[in-house]
Write a protein that holds these residues in place. Structure first.
Motif, PDB file in Angstrom:
ATOM      1  N   GLN A 167       0.949  -1.414  -0.470  1.00 49.38           N
ATOM      2  CA  GLN A 167       0.216  -0.407  -0.143  1.00 49.38           C
ATOM      3  C   GLN A 167       0.405   1.201  -0.261  1.00 49.38           C
ATOM      4  N   GLY A 168       2.155   1.077  -0.022  1.00 53.37           N
ATOM      5  CA  GLY A 168       3.217   2.329   0.411  1.00 53.37           C
ATOM      6  C   GLY A 168       3.038   3.002   2.104  1.00 53.37           C
ATOM      7  N   ALA A 169       3.937   3.791   1.823  1.00 52.96           N
ATOM      8  CA  ALA A 169       3.620   4.560   3.577  1.00 52.96           C
ATOM      9  C   ALA A 169       3.801   5.261   3.156  1.00 52.96           C
ATOM     10  N   PHE A 170       3.095   6.443   2.711  1.00 56.67           N
ATOM     11  CA  PHE A 170       3.736   7.740   1.942  1.00 56.67           C
ATOM     12  C   PHE A 170       2.196   8.357   1.490  1.00 56.67           C
ATOM     13  N   VAL A 171       1.408   9.415   1.491  1.00 55.79           N
ATOM     14  CA  VAL A 171       1.073   9.792   0.955  1.00 55.79           C
ATOM     15  C   VAL A 171       1.431  11.077  -0.527  1.00 55.79           C
ATOM     16  N   ILE A 172       1.281  10.748  -1.518  1.00 58.20           N
ATOM     17  CA  ILE A 172       1.382  11.342  -2.886  1.00 58.20           C
ATOM     18  C   ILE A 172       0.804  12.214  -2.400  1.00 58.20           C
ATOM     19  N   ALA A 173       1.901  13.882  -2.626  1.00 54.80           N
ATOM     20  CA  ALA A 173       0.447  15.210  -3.114  1.00 54.80           C
ATOM     21  C   ALA A 173      -0.280  14.866  -4.486  1.00 54.80           C
ATOM     22  N   PRO A 174      -1.061  16.203  -4.266  1.00 57.00           N
ATOM     23  CA  PRO A 174      -2.219  15.822  -5.877  1.00 57.00           C
ATOM     24  C   PRO A 174      -0.177  16.767  -6.582  1.00 57.00           C
ATOM     25  N   GLY A 175      -0.836  16.359  -7.892  1.00 56.04           N
ATOM     26  CA  GLY A 175       0.285  16.526  -8.808  1.00 56.04           C
ATOM     27  C   GLY A 175       1.451  16.092  -8.667  1.00 56.04           C
ATOM     28  N   GLU A 176       2.347  15.791  -7.737  1.00 57.20           N
ATOM     29  CA  GLU A 176       3.743  14.394  -8.366  1.00 57.20           C
ATOM     30  C   GLU A 176       3.218  13.593  -8.481  1.00 57.20           C
ATOM     31  N   GLU A 177       4.371  13.016  -9.200  1.00 56.95           N
ATOM     32  CA  GLU A 177       3.935  11.772  -9.830  1.00 56.95           C
ATOM     33  C   GLU A 177       4.896  10.978  -8.734  1.00 56.95           C
ATOM     34  N   LYS A 178       4.218   9.227  -9.178  1.00 55.98           N
ATOM     35  CA  LYS A 178       4.767   8.313  -8.356  1.00 55.98           C
ATOM     36  C   LYS A 178       5.237   7.528  -8.522  1.00 55.98           C
ATOM     37  N   PRO A 179       5.927   7.160  -7.805  1.00 52.81           N
ATOM     38  CA  PRO A 179       7.486   6.551  -8.706  1.00 52.81           C
ATOM     39  C   PRO A 179       7.400   5.572  -8.700  1.00 52.81           C
ATOM     40  N   SER A 180       7.955   4.591 -10.296  1.00 53.56           N
ATOM     41  CA  SER A 180       7.021   3.164 -10.424  1.00 53.56           C
ATOM     42  C   SER A 180       8.013   2.032  -8.960  1.00 53.56           C
TER      43      SER A 180
END
Length: 213
Positions: free
Chosen positions: A200-213
């Motif tokens: 699920q991941g540990a961090f929340v991606i801020a709007p507009g930021e690209e999620k790392p692959s």
């Protein structure tokens, strides 16, 4: 003295080896004398020399024994690998240790010492486990149950180190979370949270930021 890994081998030679393993894990091979090993094993120093030739010979025997015990956790043929990749029973390195070595076994502590002092035996073990981790991740990516990542080599090393950290930092982690992480209770708590982070991941991606692959 009981067998370290539960193999029921109580010959004089095995008792000496097990005593040396425990002392080496606690204090390091350089700090332990043949006389101390003999005392712990309940034999004479002469018998230690008779069976192993010298402390160096005994240390080589301990390294071989420990290496076989560790490698046996990862022994798998192609069919076993396929089941690990597609099934739901795959376990991390730390979980394997928790299940294979009973509480009080000196083997996890011995591995910690081998890895932290850059011992050649520890480096060889890490190399073999890294190769298997890389192979497993590549297979998982091929069947679509893992993301390959931009740098598969680093990803494999990261996941292996993450698992080994539980063994290397066992005591401070136990103090931090209130339970030995290599006991059934501790590994259950640890594995549940690690699985959540990995899936699920540990961090929340801020709007507009690209999620790392």
């Amino acid at each position: 003295m009981s067998s370290v890994a539960g193999e029921g081998d109580l010959t004089a030679k095995a008792i000496i080896r097990n005593a040396a393993l425990r002392l080496f894990a606690e204090r390091g091979p350089d700090a332990v004398t043949v006389r101390e090993i003999a005392t712990a094993a309940g034999v004479s120093p002469a018998l230690v020399v008779h069976h192993f030739g010298s402390k160096d010979g005994l240390r080589a025997a301990v390294d071989e024994y420990a290496g076989q015990a560790f490698d046996s956790l990862f022994a798998m043929d192609e069919r076993d690998l396929a089941e690990a990749v597609t099934g739901d029973s795959w376990m991390s390195v730390a979980e394997m240790f928790a299940h294979a070595f009973p509480h009080g076994s000196p083997l996890p502590a011995y591995l910690r010492r081998l890895l932290l002092v850059n011992d050649p035996a520890g480096a060889a073990l890490f190399g073999r486990w890294y190769a298997l981790t890389r192979r497993l991740l590549d297979s998982m990516a091929e069947v679509g149950v893992a993301r390959p990542g931009a740098d598969p080599a680093v990803r494999a090393a990261f996941l292996l180190v993450n698992d080994l950290a539980l063994i290397l930092l066992r005591n401070p982690i136990a103090a931090a979370i209130g339970v030995d992480p290599l006991t059934p209770e501790g590994i259950t708590r640890w594995a549940k949270e690690v699985a959540a982070v990995y899936t699920q991941g540990a961090f929340v991606i801020a709007p507009g930021e690209e999620k790392p692959s």
